[in-house]
Design an enzyme around this catalytic site. Structure first.
Site, mmCIF file in Angstrom:
data_model
loop_
_atom_site.group_PDB
_atom_site.id
_atom_site.type_symbol
_atom_site.label_atom_id
_atom_site.label_comp_id
_atom_site.label_asym_id
_atom_site.label_seq_id
_atom_site.Cartn_x
_atom_site.Cartn_y
_atom_site.Cartn_z
ATOM 1 N N HIS A 105 34.750 49.566 40.565
ATOM 2 C CA HIS A 105 34.709 49.460 42.016
ATOM 3 C C HIS A 105 33.294 49.822 42.473
ATOM 4 O O HIS A 105 32.757 50.859 42.072
ATOM 5 C CB HIS A 105 35.672 50.445 42.663
ATOM 6 C CG HIS A 105 37.124 50.075 42.552
ATOM 7 N ND1 HIS A 105 37.770 49.934 41.364
ATOM 8 C CD2 HIS A 105 38.052 49.806 43.511
ATOM 9 C CE1 HIS A 105 39.028 49.610 41.582
ATOM 10 N NE2 HIS A 105 39.236 49.525 42.873
ATOM 11 N N HIS B 230 46.093 47.659 41.450
ATOM 12 C CA HIS B 230 46.407 48.988 40.882
ATOM 13 C C HIS B 230 47.917 49.076 40.720
ATOM 14 O O HIS B 230 48.652 48.858 41.701
ATOM 15 C CB HIS B 230 45.904 50.083 41.814
ATOM 16 C CG HIS B 230 44.425 50.010 42.039
ATOM 17 N ND1 HIS B 230 43.524 50.797 41.367
ATOM 18 C CD2 HIS B 230 43.674 49.200 42.845
ATOM 19 C CE1 HIS B 230 42.293 50.504 41.757
ATOM 20 N NE2 HIS B 230 42.359 49.536 42.657
ATOM 21 N N HIS C 284 42.636 42.066 40.221
ATOM 22 C CA HIS C 284 42.384 43.422 40.736
ATOM 23 C C HIS C 284 43.612 43.937 41.471
ATOM 24 O O HIS C 284 43.814 43.630 42.661
ATOM 25 C CB HIS C 284 41.157 43.384 41.666
ATOM 26 C CG HIS C 284 40.697 44.724 42.141
ATOM 27 N ND1 HIS C 284 39.417 45.198 41.910
ATOM 28 C CD2 HIS C 284 41.324 45.709 42.843
ATOM 29 C CE1 HIS C 284 39.290 46.404 42.445
ATOM 30 N NE2 HIS C 284 40.441 46.733 43.016
ATOM 31 N N ASP D 106 44.582 44.243 45.550
ATOM 32 C CA ASP D 106 44.261 45.671 45.420
ATOM 33 C C ASP D 106 45.536 46.524 45.343
ATOM 34 O O ASP D 106 45.933 46.951 44.255
ATOM 35 C CB ASP D 106 43.366 46.119 46.591
ATOM 36 C CG ASP D 106 42.383 47.210 46.226
ATOM 37 O OD1 ASP D 106 42.322 47.598 45.049
ATOM 38 O OD2 ASP D 106 41.668 47.681 47.132
ATOM 39 N N ASP D 107 46.140 46.794 46.486
ATOM 40 C CA ASP D 107 47.348 47.635 46.579
ATOM 41 C C ASP D 107 48.264 46.982 47.616
ATOM 42 O O ASP D 107 48.352 47.463 48.758
ATOM 43 C CB ASP D 107 46.974 49.055 47.038
ATOM 44 C CG ASP D 107 45.844 49.644 46.190
ATOM 45 O OD1 ASP D 107 46.104 50.097 45.080
ATOM 46 O OD2 ASP D 107 44.675 49.619 46.657
ATOM 47 N N GLU E 59 32.182 48.876 48.078
ATOM 48 C CA GLU E 59 33.356 48.895 48.962
ATOM 49 C C GLU E 59 33.101 49.968 50.034
ATOM 50 O O GLU E 59 32.903 49.636 51.195
ATOM 51 C CB GLU E 59 34.622 49.216 48.152
ATOM 52 C CG GLU E 59 35.918 49.218 48.976
ATOM 53 C CD GLU E 59 37.105 49.837 48.235
ATOM 54 O OE1 GLU E 59 36.900 50.553 47.237
ATOM 55 O OE2 GLU E 59 38.256 49.615 48.689
#
Ligand code: ADE
Ligand code: ZN
Length: 327
Positions: free
Chosen positions: A190, A12, A10, A271-272, A193
């Site tokens: 997603h 981005h 996961h 994630d990021d 969250e």
């Protein structure tokens, strides 16, 4: 921890753009990025919706297949140096040509070529998950699904929605997910969250996904936790992201340990990473300190990730072999 082979399901692609990379691109193009960076040079945001705005402002610097080629190389190089051997990245036709199929094909070719170069240079293996952005709405999601249908294959293996979880209902996006499923893509979204357990339930029911991005707020509903465990749903848990966005106060307060103890299939991702000042190594270090986990527990996350990866069987077996402890 850095040398330990790790799998990340996961991430981005734009969210992994190093701040220096985005600053350099903006300078080349004479773009103003006021408000995107904190005084220390990292990305700056106050809450989830502001994070999404800053993410999109930084992403606006990426405007050609060549930019995405450079981005993909930079991201994969950084992840490989962190010990990541396999990465699934969310790729968004919305940001790569505005959902236009011909443009998306050009962006994708550039991303895929960059991935092939980094595979040769560092050994890292990448697959792409096509991502509709939820707050862009169901019509745009259908256009994204059409891009997904046309480019599904050995590299594009999944379809998974990101964006503002409180925009619309999962059922609004069922048609787009049906299109992706019919094209043979594996599905995630997603959920759980920034919305509660009901969002996870609705995603499982209406989108029929096999993995959930985050899913951590399932912990608020014990019956749902049992269902996730029974159904073998894999969670792409991103603890550092959840903490940075204010969902949990610190690592020890994160529900990943409780989910794991309840028998849910749990994996760890970033994630990021530059937005949340993290890396997979950092996640593992902080988690093993908070929960006293040893290397076998950390390896078990990677084995779960290999088994849930949206890849072919030969790749999966090669990954599982690389995860075996060295004698
Ligand atoms: N897009 C990038 N990061 C995201 C996140 N954590 N949640 C939803 N959409 C995202
Ligand atoms: Zn995400």
């Amino acid at each position: 921890m850095k040398d330990m082979p790790k799998i990340e399901l996961h991430l981005h692609l734009e969210g992994a753009a190093p701040p220096d990379f985005v600053r350099a691109l903006a300078a080349e193009k004479g773009m103003d990025l006021t408000g995107v960076f904190a005084p220390d040079g990292c990305y700056a945001f106050t809450d989830f919706l502001h994070f999404l705005q800053v993410y999109e402002a930084a992403t606006a610097t990426l405007a050609s297949p060549g930019d995405y080629h450079r981005l993909t190389r930079a991201v994969l190089k950084e992840r490989a140096a962190d010990g990541v051997i396999y990465l699934e990245a969310f790729l968004s036709p919305d940001f790569c040509g505005g959902g236009d199929l011909a443009a998306w094909r050009e962006y994708l070719a550039a991303i895929e070529e960059a991935a092939a170069i980094e595979r040769r240079e560092t050994g890292i293996e990448m697959r792409g998950i096509i991502t509709p952005v939820r707050h862009f709405g169901p019509d745009q999601a259908r256009r994204t699904a059409a891009c997904a249908q046309e480019t599904a294959g050995d590299f594009i293996t999944g379809f998974g929605m990101g964006g503002d979880e409180n925009a619309g209902k999962p059922a609004d996006f069922a048609y787009a997910f049906d299109m992706a499923r019919e094209a043979g893509l594996r599905l995630t979204t997603h959920a759980g969250e920034f919305a509660g357990p009901e969002s996870v339930r609705a995603s499982l029911r209406d989108l029929r996904v096999e993995r959930i991005g985050h899913g951590v707020r399932a912990i608020e509903d014990p019956a749902l936790v049992a269902e996730l465990a029974d159904e073998g749903i894999t969670l792409e848990v991103c603890p550092g992201s959840n903490i940075a966005l204010g969902l949990y106060s610190d690592w020890a307060a994160h529900p990943i340990n409780a989910l794991r103890e309840a028998g849910v299939r749990v994996t760890v991702s970033t994630d990021d990473p530059p937005f949340f000042r993290t890396s997979l190594t950092r996640e593992y270090e902080a988690l093993s300190e908070a929960f006293r986990w040893d290397e076998d527990v950390l390896r078990s996350f990677n084995i779960t990730a290999a088994n849930a990866a949206f890849c072919d069987q030969a790749t999966r077996e090669a990954l599982l072999k690389k995860l075996e402890p060295s004698p």
